[in-house]
Structures are given as structure tokens and as C-alpha cells.
Design a protein around this motif. Structure first.
Motif, mmCIF file in Angstrom:
data_model
loop_
_atom_site.group_PDB
_atom_site.id
_atom_site.type_symbol
_atom_site.label_atom_id
_atom_site.label_comp_id
_atom_site.label_asym_id
_atom_site.label_seq_id
_atom_site.Cartn_x
_atom_site.Cartn_y
_atom_site.Cartn_z
ATOM 1 N N PHE A 129 82.581 168.861 54.532
ATOM 2 C CA PHE A 129 83.904 169.050 55.127
ATOM 3 C C PHE A 129 84.983 169.059 54.045
ATOM 4 O O PHE A 129 85.855 169.931 54.024
ATOM 5 C CB PHE A 129 84.171 167.926 56.127
ATOM 6 N N ALA A 130 84.901 168.095 53.129
ATOM 7 C CA ALA A 130 85.901 167.996 52.060
ATOM 8 C C ALA A 130 85.856 169.212 51.143
ATOM 9 O O ALA A 130 86.892 169.694 50.669
ATOM 10 C CB ALA A 130 85.668 166.716 51.254
ATOM 11 N N ALA A 131 84.645 169.733 50.890
ATOM 12 C CA ALA A 131 84.498 170.871 49.978
ATOM 13 C C ALA A 131 85.118 172.144 50.544
ATOM 14 O O ALA A 131 85.507 173.042 49.783
ATOM 15 C CB ALA A 131 83.016 171.111 49.682
ATOM 16 N N GLY B 204 79.183 172.175 48.237
ATOM 17 C CA GLY B 204 78.984 171.513 49.522
ATOM 18 C C GLY B 204 77.528 171.298 49.886
ATOM 19 O O GLY B 204 77.155 170.225 50.371
ATOM 20 N N VAL B 205 76.685 172.313 49.629
ATOM 21 C CA VAL B 205 75.295 172.213 50.097
ATOM 22 C C VAL B 205 74.369 171.521 49.102
ATOM 23 O O VAL B 205 73.296 171.047 49.492
ATOM 24 C CB VAL B 205 74.720 173.612 50.448
ATOM 25 N N ALA C 68 84.017 173.923 57.591
ATOM 26 C CA ALA C 68 84.411 172.511 57.611
ATOM 27 C C ALA C 68 84.237 171.930 59.011
ATOM 28 O O ALA C 68 83.659 170.845 59.183
ATOM 29 C CB ALA C 68 85.866 172.379 57.152
ATOM 30 N N ARG C 69 84.727 172.662 60.007
ATOM 31 C CA ARG C 69 84.585 172.192 61.382
ATOM 32 C C ARG C 69 83.114 172.168 61.800
ATOM 33 O O ARG C 69 82.672 171.262 62.518
ATOM 34 C CB ARG C 69 85.385 173.099 62.317
ATOM 35 N N GLY C 70 82.349 173.144 61.325
ATOM 36 C CA GLY C 70 80.930 173.209 61.651
ATOM 37 C C GLY C 70 80.167 171.997 61.147
ATOM 38 O O GLY C 70 79.264 171.487 61.822
ATOM 39 N N ALA C 71 80.531 171.513 59.955
ATOM 40 C CA ALA C 71 79.868 170.323 59.401
ATOM 41 C C ALA C 71 80.117 169.108 60.296
ATOM 42 O O ALA C 71 79.198 168.320 60.570
ATOM 43 C CB ALA C 71 80.371 170.059 57.987
ATOM 44 N N ILE D 111 76.669 161.083 57.815
ATOM 45 C CA ILE D 111 78.137 161.050 57.784
ATOM 46 C C ILE D 111 78.664 161.393 56.392
ATOM 47 O O ILE D 111 79.589 162.204 56.244
ATOM 48 C CB ILE D 111 78.659 159.665 58.234
ATOM 49 N N VAL D 112 78.066 160.785 55.362
ATOM 50 C CA VAL D 112 78.506 161.050 53.984
ATOM 51 C C VAL D 112 78.297 162.518 53.639
ATOM 52 O O VAL D 112 79.171 163.175 53.057
ATOM 53 C CB VAL D 112 77.752 160.146 52.981
ATOM 54 N N SER D 113 77.132 163.059 54.007
ATOM 55 C CA SER D 113 76.832 164.459 53.715
ATOM 56 C C SER D 113 77.806 165.395 54.429
ATOM 57 O O SER D 113 78.348 166.328 53.829
ATOM 58 C CB SER D 113 75.398 164.775 54.142
#
Length: 690
Positions: free
Chosen positions: A630-632, A237-238, A653-656, A623-625
Motif C-alpha cells: 500500500f505504501a509503495a 512492493g512485491v 494500493a486499495r487492492g492490497a 498486515i505488514v506485507s
């Protein structure tokens, strides 16, 4: 850096060969790295409960401990089962009725409290000690064997049984975490990027970096199951942003150097290093802040994840460029039009009505802070398991049949007089919620002559300078009732022996609760402080770090505050882990927009023009990041049956998403409001005079 980039481009095949070869020792290292399933083992070694655990191992040869309940067996069958359990490897001792006296002696001659300890309706109870630690391989293997010996009539409770179920569930799910994360991230990238196939090569590059990171954990000796479960997903994710940046830079440089892909990639690598290294520092700093926890699980997760980010950066500028250049023709064939529409109108709307979002921010701040300071957490480890787990069922059975929810172990001076021991045990028995207090002197009732107590019993409960006693509690581990009970018992035992120690899951968890409160304040202060300094250096400003950190902290308040209003109970580690990860990983969104705002403002643009350009040009990347992060994590959160992993992933996920909306809506409003202050306190941002 350009020379380095060109060298990578020229030697791409060699780099790929070396990269693939490095996967072999990495895989071996990953397999050889031991996984620790005992969360309480990460408590500081100098606290009393941990010292007591060491004494149990060193003097008594006992580490793990379980209460085993057997249903529907005659005394002879239970005695036979006990003999089989005693023969299991790593079982140190088993205490049951026949340990005290031959089963031919009527149970009725036993003192009432001893009789009730061992019997309830058609159930009987025995205490099993192991010669390995609570989550040691020997202990977990022994519990598996004990479960097989008595089958469905046997219920093994206690922390060691919980750890075994955590291990089994973790091993079952961990591979799927990566599979789910990769599939969902690939789907997001395939839609949001210009090539359907490019995400595949990104996942290969990041996957190799993840394997390198997991392999190098071998040098740490062991990692926690939480680190193992989260590190791959988090690293994906990061570090995904780094790969996206390289790809976009490569495309831009292809326009600068048409027909010379190696040169274009060389400059793309140079651009990526100069940009990504700076932004990755905030992420690394966020993870390293966890190392300031006295609860060393933070050090475990912090080091592994900081290392993963660094390895991710290296992989992004070596392996990924090599893959892109090697498979360039295939990637080009899968190009498609940009699916995300222009966001210029959205940016214009936000900038024109910046005051509306500022008001919304002001209105939401108070309830966000209230929620952030009022959500509930749990410390009871069997809460993280499904209700149908064997240890959860066993703990429930033990509570129903014997009114026992936790067991403490008491270590006192072996030379304490019988009079003092009996007096102390009577006081303990009179403590609210104590269901039994069992020691060597307690076993010798008036109806049983001391001579018939075998030496095997004495050796179980006395060794060297210490004697061991068991205390049953009606209260659940981590509850306020049991914590108050532990305080009362400690006050009692210290009157008789100032060196006495109360150990076990509940006392250790009580220590954990107090330690986590201190750790939370420490990690929050360090992470905010370090990231503040890094932003100040990168942006050369005093005011911008305050604004950026405030915006992300608000997003953290919102994210962590939601459970207070939904009634969700979070794992105890959530506040620290999520706070540092969300700050470190998503502050990059704010830095990206701020850098462009600063650039445009220094060119002489008005504040409104500068904010509009910064927002419109960075919105898509943010948005993409955020969608990638979120997806990860969201898929893993929805899939996992382990509540701690599920809760942490859902929070991330919610935090992103919360950080994404906060940066897009609130940060531009901050720029509009504090523009004059920013210009006066930032080097290089002062607008040029007309």
C-alpha cells in the motif's frame, strides 16, 4: 542450499563489491534503453490500421501527424511561420492555404469547404506531417520546435502532441515515484519491524535489484513509459516480502546458533530460498499472464516485471544478507520493541464469529460482481493529462474554433477515377459528424484551374499506388459516435476500393477497444489457470486452489467494483493489469495462512484450533506485507498528475488493503465451512486419529 547460504555469508564483502560494480553497466543500460510513449504502437502489426501506418511511412514518408492552429496572425505572418515550420527537422510536409495557391489570390475563390477547413474567425489551420513515427524522437523534437516558433499563438494538437506532453510529464515525475515509494515503505517497515535502520538496508538491496532490472531492459530494445513508471514501484512492493522473510528467518536462526552469525545467515538464506521461490512463482505467473495479450503493452510490462521479481529474489539471498552481516552492529543498536500488539484476541474473535463474515461475504458478492462488470473506462489518451497541458489546450481550441475533435487519414488506390473519388468524398461528407473531407480532387474546385495546383501538393497527397485524404470529425476519439462514424466510413470506402484503409488515432483506438475485450478474457483465464495449478502443486490439493483463488478474485471484484459506485472512470488497461497483479501479488497472503492451517490440521488439531493458530500467526505478516505494498503505491497515486499512472497505483494500493481484509476475515471462514472437503481432497492434511 545451506552450503550456498554459508558461502554467501563468508564472501559478503566480495558480493557487495561485485554488486556495486554491476550498478555501472546497469545504469548505462537504463540510460540507453529507449522509452516508447506511443501506446497505440503496441497494437498487433497485422490489423488494417497498423498496415496503413506502415504504408504512410514507406510510400509517403509520413508517420506522425498534427493539426496546427495559429491565432491572431495575418496571412503574411502565417506564411512566414509556415516556412519556419517546414524548415524544422523531421517535418515532412505542411499543408496550408498557400500550398494550393499564392496568398495573393483571394480566399473567397476557394470552395466553401476548403475555405472553412483553413479559416475560422481570427484563426487559421495547417496540417503538419512528420517523417518519423507518432512518438518517434524526431517527431517529438519537431513539435517542441514548432511550439517555440509561434509561441502562445500556436496550438499543436493530435496524438503526437499528446505523446510529447506524456513524455515531459513522465520524465518530470518518474524519479519522484521511486523517492516517494521508498520513503513511505521505509516508514512502514521502521514502525512494524524491530529495527529502525533495517529498512534502510532493505531499500538499498531492493534498489540495487531495481536498477539491475531497469538496466537489463536494454536487451529488450525499448520499454513503454507505463512500464518505466510502474516497474520500480511494483518491484519494490512485491519483492519487499522476500526481504522481510529473510530478516525474520535470520533472527530465528540466531537463537538456534548463538554467537555464529554466518551459520545463522546460511540457514536463513536456505529457508528463504525454499519458501520465497515457491511463493514468488505465483507473482511471476501473474505478470507472465500479461504476455498472452495481443496488445503487446502487456508483453512489455509482463516481461519486465517477471524479470524484476526473479532479480529481486536473487538480490534478497545475496546482497541483503551481505549488507546485514556487514552492518550487523549498527542494525543491532537501532533495535526497538515490537510496536504491533498481539493479535491473538482479534484472531479469536474472527474464528468464533466466522459465520458472520461468511454472511457478509455472501451479501457483498452480488454488488461486487455488479460493480466489477459495470465500471466505466476511457481510451482517450489526452484524458490522462492535466487540463493545463499544451496538447489538451490545443485539442480544446481545435474543437471550439473548427468543430474538429479527431482527424482520420484515408488511403485509397492512386488510380481511382476523379468521378469515383468525388462521389466517395460526397458520401463521406454526408456522414454524421464529418466536418470536412479533403483530398487532391477536393482541392481542385471549379474556380481553381487544375494547372495552378503545384507538383508539391500532388506529391503530398499522392505517392506510388496510394493517394491520401484527410477526414475531420466532430466526435472525440474513443466515443461511441466516432466508432459508429468509422464503421460507416469504412462501409463507404470499401464500395469504391476494397483495399482502402482508414487510419489515424480514432480508427486505431476503435481497434484497441475490441482487442482489449478479447485480451481481458484471455489474460484472466490464463492468470487464474496458471496460479490455480501452482497452488494445487504447492499445497497438494484440489479444493484449496478453488477456495484461495475465489477469495482473491472476490477481493478483485470489490476493488474494481468500487469505481462503478463512485462514478470514477478508469484507464482501459486497468482491468487487465490490476486483475493479474492483485491476484499474483496478494494470493501469497492466502498461501501463507493456508500452509499453516494445513500443517496444524495434519498434526491432529481440530479445525477451530488449526484455523485460529493459522490466523493468529500469519495475521501480522499479512498486515505488514499489505501495508508495505500500500505504501509503495498510494503515494505515487496521490502525487502523479498523469491519470493513468495515478489510477493504476491507487487501484493497486486499495487492492492490497482489500485483499488483506478479505484474507484475514473471509479465508478463515472458508476453512471453517469447507474443512471436511479440504481434508478429503488434500494430500497430507488428513487429521490423525485420536
Amino acid at each position: 542450499m545451506v552450503k550456498f547460504g554459508k558461502w554467501i555469508a563468508k564472501h559478503r564483502i566480495l558480493i557487495l563489491i561485485v554488486g556495486v560494480l554491476l550498478l555501472i553497466p546497469s545504469a548505462i543500460g537504463m540510460i540507453k534503453t529507449r522509452v516508447n510513449y506511443d501506446i497505440l504502437s503496441y497494437l498487433p502489426e497485422d490489423i488494417e490500421t497498423m498496415k496503413g501506418q506502415d504504408i504512410l511511412m514507406d510510400d509517403f514518408g509520413k508517420g506522425g501527424f498534427s493539426m496546427v492552429m495559429i491565432q491572431g496572425m495575418s496571412d503574411k505572418e502565417v506564411a512566414a511561420t509556415k516556412e519556419k515550420i517546414e524548415a524544422v527537422d523531421h517535418v515532412a510536409d505542411v499543408v496550408w492555404y498557400d500550398t494550393i495557391a499564392d496568398i495573393s489570390i483571394p480566399k473567397e475563390v476557394l470552395p466553401d469547404d476548403i475555405y472553412e477547413f483553413f479559416n475560422s474567425d481570427d484563426s487559421t489551420l495547417m496540417a503538419v506531417f512528420f517523417d518519423d513515427t507518432t512518438a518517434g524522437d524526431g517527431t517529438l523534437g519537431a513539435i517542441e520546435q514548432i511550439r517555440k516558433i509561434a509561441g502562445k499563438q500556436c496550438f499543436v494538437s493530435g496524438m503526437s502532441a499528446v505523446n510529447l506532453d506524456i513524455k515531459n510529464l513522465s520524465e518530470k515525475e518518474s524519479v519522484m515515484y521511486v523517492v516517494i515509494a521508498v520513503l513511505l515503505v521505509s516508514l512502514v517497515l521502521a514502525v512494524t519491524m524491530e529495527s529502525y535502520l533495517m529498512p534502510v538496508f532493505m531499500m538499498i538491496s531492493i534498489g540495487m535489484a531495481i536498477l539491475y532490472n531497469m538496466g537489463t531492459n536494454f536487451f529488450l530494445g525499448e520499454i513503454s513509459f507505463i512500464t518505466k513508471a510502474l516497474s520500480a514501484v511494483l518491484q519494490l512492493g512485491v519483492t519487499m516480502d522476500f526481504s522481510i522473510f529473510l530478516w525474520h528467518s535470520y533472527q530465528e536462526n540466531q537463537e538456534r546458533f548463538p554467537g555464529d552469525k554466518n551459520r545463522a545467515m546460511g540457514h536463513a538464506i536456505s529457508n528463504t530460498i525454499s519458501s520465497v521461490v515457491g511463493s514468488s512463482l505465483t507473482t511471476v505467473a501473474g505478470f507472465l499472464a500479461l504476455c498472452f495479450m495481443s496488445f503487446t503493452l502487456g508483453i512489455d510490462l509482463g516481461i519486465v516485471m517477471a524479470k524484476g521479481v526473479v532479480i529481486g529474489v536473487i538480490g534478497c539471498v545475496t546482497i541483503l544478507p551481505s549488507l546485514i552481516l556487514t552492518f550487523d552492529k549498527v542494525i543491532e543498536k537501532t533495535r526497538h520493541r515490537d510496536i504491533i500488539p498481539s493479535l491473538d484476541r482479534v484472531a479469536s474473535f474472527i474464528v468464533k464469529r466466522w459465520w458472520v463474515f461468511l454472511i457478509l461475504f455472501a451479501v457483498a458478492l452480488a454488488p461486487a460482481i455488479y460493480g466489477y462488470t459495470h465500471y466505466d473506462v476511457y481510451y482517450n489518451f489526452d484524458t490522462m493529462l492535466p487540463d493545463d497541458s499544451e496538447s489538451v489546450i490545443a485539442n480544446t481550441k481545435l474543437s471550439e474554433e473548427f468543430n474538429m475533435n479527431s482527424t482520420h487519414m484515408l488511403l485509397v488506390d492512386a488510380d481511382m477515377s476523379s468521378k469515383d473519388v468525388n462521389s466517395m468524398m460526397n458520401e463521406i461528407n454526408n456522414t454524421d459528424g464529418v466536418s470536412f473531407a479533403l483530398g487532391l480532387d477536393t482541392l481542385i474546385g471549379s474556380a481553381i484551374p487544375q494547372e495552378i495546383i503545384p507538383e508539391s501538393v500532388t506529391s503530398i497527397l499522392k505517392s506510388g499506388d496510394w493517394q491520401l485524404m484527410l477526414i475531420g470529425s466532430e466526435y472525440k476519439t474513443a466515443s461511441d459516435n466516432v466508432n459508429n462514424q468509422i464503421t460507416e466510413i469504412n462501409n463507404i470506402i470499401k464500395k469504391y476500393d476494397e483495399n482502402a484503409m482508414l487510419v489515424g488515432e480514432a480508427p486505431a483506438t476503435k481497434d484497441l477497444i475490441s482487442i482489449m475485450d478479447t485480451d481481458f478474457k484471455m489474460v484472466s483465464t490464463v492468470s487464474i489457470g496458471v496460479i490455480f495449478i501452482l497452488i494445487a502443486i504447492v499445497l497438494k490439493s484440489i479444493s484449496l486452489p478453488v477456495i484461495l483463488v475465489a477469495v482473491i478474485e472476490f477481493a478483485i471484484f470489490v476493488n474494481m467494483g468500487i469505481p462503478a459506485y463512485t462514478g470514477s472512470v478508469l484507464p482501459f488497461i486497468a482491468s487487465i493489469v490490476i486483475g493479474t497483479i492483485q491476484l499474483g501479488a496478494t494470493v501469497d497472503y492466502a498461501i501463507l495462512m493456508t500452509t499453516r492451517y494445513k500443517k496444524e490440521r495434519s498434526k491432529g488439531k481440530t479445525k477451530k484450533e488449526s484455523v485460529y493458530i493459522a490466523l493468529s500467526t500469519s495475521m501480522k505478516s499479512i498486515i505488514v506485507s499489505a501495508m508495505g505494498f500500500f505504501a509503495a503505491t498510494v503515494g505515487v497515486g496521490l502525487y502523479s498528475e498523469m491519470d493513468m499512472i495515478s489510477s493504476l497505483c491507487i487501484l493497486m494500493a486499495r487492492g492490497a488493503i482489500v485483499s488483506m481484509f478479505t484474507v484475514i476475515l473471509v479465508l478463515p471462514s472458508m476453512f471453517m465451512l469447507f474443512d471436511k472437503l479440504i481434508c478429503r481432497t488434500t494430500i497430507g492434511i488428513r487429521p490423525k486419529k485420536a
